[in-house]
Scaffold this active site. Sequence first.
Site, mmCIF file in Angstrom:
data_model
loop_
_atom_site.group_PDB
_atom_site.id
_atom_site.type_symbol
_atom_site.label_atom_id
_atom_site.label_comp_id
_atom_site.label_asym_id
_atom_site.label_seq_id
_atom_site.Cartn_x
_atom_site.Cartn_y
_atom_site.Cartn_z
ATOM 1 N NE ARG A 109 -52.902 -0.552 -70.843
ATOM 2 C CZ ARG A 109 -53.324 -0.709 -69.590
ATOM 3 N NH1 ARG A 109 -52.633 -0.195 -68.584
ATOM 4 N NH2 ARG A 109 -54.454 -1.346 -69.342
ATOM 5 N N GLY A 112 -48.119 -1.398 -72.271
ATOM 6 C CA GLY A 112 -48.044 -0.723 -70.979
ATOM 7 C C GLY A 112 -46.649 -0.478 -70.457
ATOM 8 C CG ASP A 114 -44.545 5.619 -72.197
ATOM 9 O OD1 ASP A 114 -44.564 6.009 -73.363
ATOM 10 O OD2 ASP A 114 -44.097 6.323 -71.262
ATOM 11 C CB CYS A 177 -38.479 -6.914 -71.667
ATOM 12 S SG CYS A 177 -39.916 -6.928 -70.570
ATOM 13 C CG HIS A 185 -40.586 -3.544 -78.641
ATOM 14 N ND1 HIS A 185 -39.599 -2.980 -77.867
ATOM 15 C CD2 HIS A 185 -40.031 -4.649 -79.226
ATOM 16 C CE1 HIS A 185 -38.490 -3.694 -77.969
ATOM 17 N NE2 HIS A 185 -38.727 -4.707 -78.789
ATOM 18 C CE1 TYR A 191 -31.421 -3.542 -75.637
ATOM 19 C CE2 TYR A 191 -32.920 -1.685 -75.518
ATOM 20 C CZ TYR A 191 -32.145 -2.638 -74.887
ATOM 21 O OH TYR A 191 -32.107 -2.705 -73.519
ATOM 22 C CE1 TYR A 473 -34.770 2.804 -78.475
ATOM 23 C CE2 TYR A 473 -34.706 1.623 -76.394
ATOM 24 C CZ TYR A 473 -35.075 1.686 -77.716
ATOM 25 O OH TYR A 473 -35.746 0.630 -78.291
ATOM 26 C CG ASN A 475 -39.087 2.165 -77.312
ATOM 27 O OD1 ASN A 475 -39.974 2.968 -77.572
ATOM 28 N ND2 ASN A 475 -38.993 0.999 -77.941
ATOM 29 C CE1 TYR A 476 -34.960 0.827 -72.381
ATOM 30 C CE2 TYR A 476 -32.748 1.710 -72.504
ATOM 31 C CZ TYR A 476 -33.604 0.639 -72.536
ATOM 32 O OH TYR A 476 -33.102 -0.624 -72.733
#
Length: 533
Positions: A109, A112, A114, A177, A185, A191, A473, A475-476
Amino acid sequence: MKFFAGICILSIVSVFLLSASCTASYSVQRTFLYCLSFNANNLSTPSSTYFYTPNTRSFSSILQSSAQNLRYLQPSVPKPEFIFTPLYESHVQAAVICSKRLGIHLRVRSGGHDYEGLSYASEIETPFIVVDLARLRSVNVDINQNTAWVQAGATVGELYYRIYEKSNIHGFPAGLCTSLGIGGHITGGAYGSMMRKYGIGADNVLDARIVDARGRVLDRAAMGEDLFWAIRGGGGASFGIILAWKVKLVPVPATVTVFTVSKTLEQGATDILYKWQQVADKLDEDLFIRVLIQGSAAAQKVNRTVTTSYNALFLGGADRLLQVMQKSFPELGLSRQDCNETSWIKSVIYIAGFPSNSTPEFLLQGKAMPKAYFKAKSDFVRTPIPTKALGGLWRRFLAEDGPLMIWNPYGGMMSKIPENAIPFPHRKGTLFKIQYVTLWLDGEKSQNKHMNWIRNLYNYMAPYVSRFPRAAYVNYRDLDLGMNNKCNASFNQARIWGVKYFKNNFYRLVRVKTKVDPGNFFRHEQSIPTSLH
């Protein structure tokens, strides 16, 4: 009497099993610490300063410190045997060596964030441990070379602030964010609001330091170009543990302009959004306009509406922005009063949604928005969604209590970089990306309701988004797309979701994984598999 005797026997068995479990856990912890002592330099004493077990007072606070999705902090979700917070690179090396030697599954991690909690929870493989990189967070900016080395545990906001300390005309094109851990990231792409000008964060990485499955620290030259390619957008925790990134800084003007203009359905939101779809990827590449879409409060039982908020960054002054908008997107009705000229670092705070009186130092706090239970999904759109379909979307949107969509524009530099330049493949032909989110606060009580809602919404959108594959995506993270089996990442199984995240780049990622981690040490629910068979 037999009934009570049965209860007593069950109680004795339960106590025995619990005792055995505790003994096993203690043995794992003790053995790991013993191994660390032989393989890590500069380990301080007592171990309570870097080693947290469920029996220690601070375990819960450390576990929860950067975990963003409360779904994965619920009592029913398995917790790690312990959390290790390394202070030096050698500690991370030792963690890999000891985990591998002792056969203990490891999760990593950095921030955090994810979406499915894979950096601090495991639902397919227990027992497991968490290596939390929060203490590895140094940032060294070299303005003369237009570069920065940033350790994996630093947040995006910290990187932005350290750049700002040295220059007001330099920046980095990563996340909106600011509490995101930079380590994870960038592994998914990264992005942000300057992506149309400079590409994503992973496009602007020059070097990296990584611990591989053999416990070696490798930089770009040592790891080779295949692995360096894979870690920039190929998803986190499949190839090794990122220790640090060397990133390329980009020029930003001393004055930038931000604005937010909101339109409800009653104010023509549908037609304006349809126009946005036609122009968002073709606008001046200095201009990034995303759309935040929300429903009015669920408590408002009558006359609920949908609000579309156009949230923008322009790399320049308001006068030129107004000229661009008048030429390309007059339907929004942007006025001079809507425009706020500011510095790039203040624009970061604005886009992140922090209070307007926040100073740049606020970015050092690593503050995230209030935590909630949530589920998210993503789509990429290649042709405008018709207004009739938008009408159906609004009806479904208003059936949910706390729905959110974020539409992010592509085009500009994103269309100029080839799909295979790095694993992140969503480039030319993409108009915009959709993020769907549902949030709630009462935990498991209403979880099924919200999960079913977002899955039904996702199904409704299928005809209007990318196909073959229906892209997503990484990361989502979305485990609805598929999961690996315990200890076994099947190529055929992983291909289902892997092609959605990476398109044809998935196959090269598999080849790299097979070469650098043939034993599949770094694995999780959606890690890259190790072979084409």
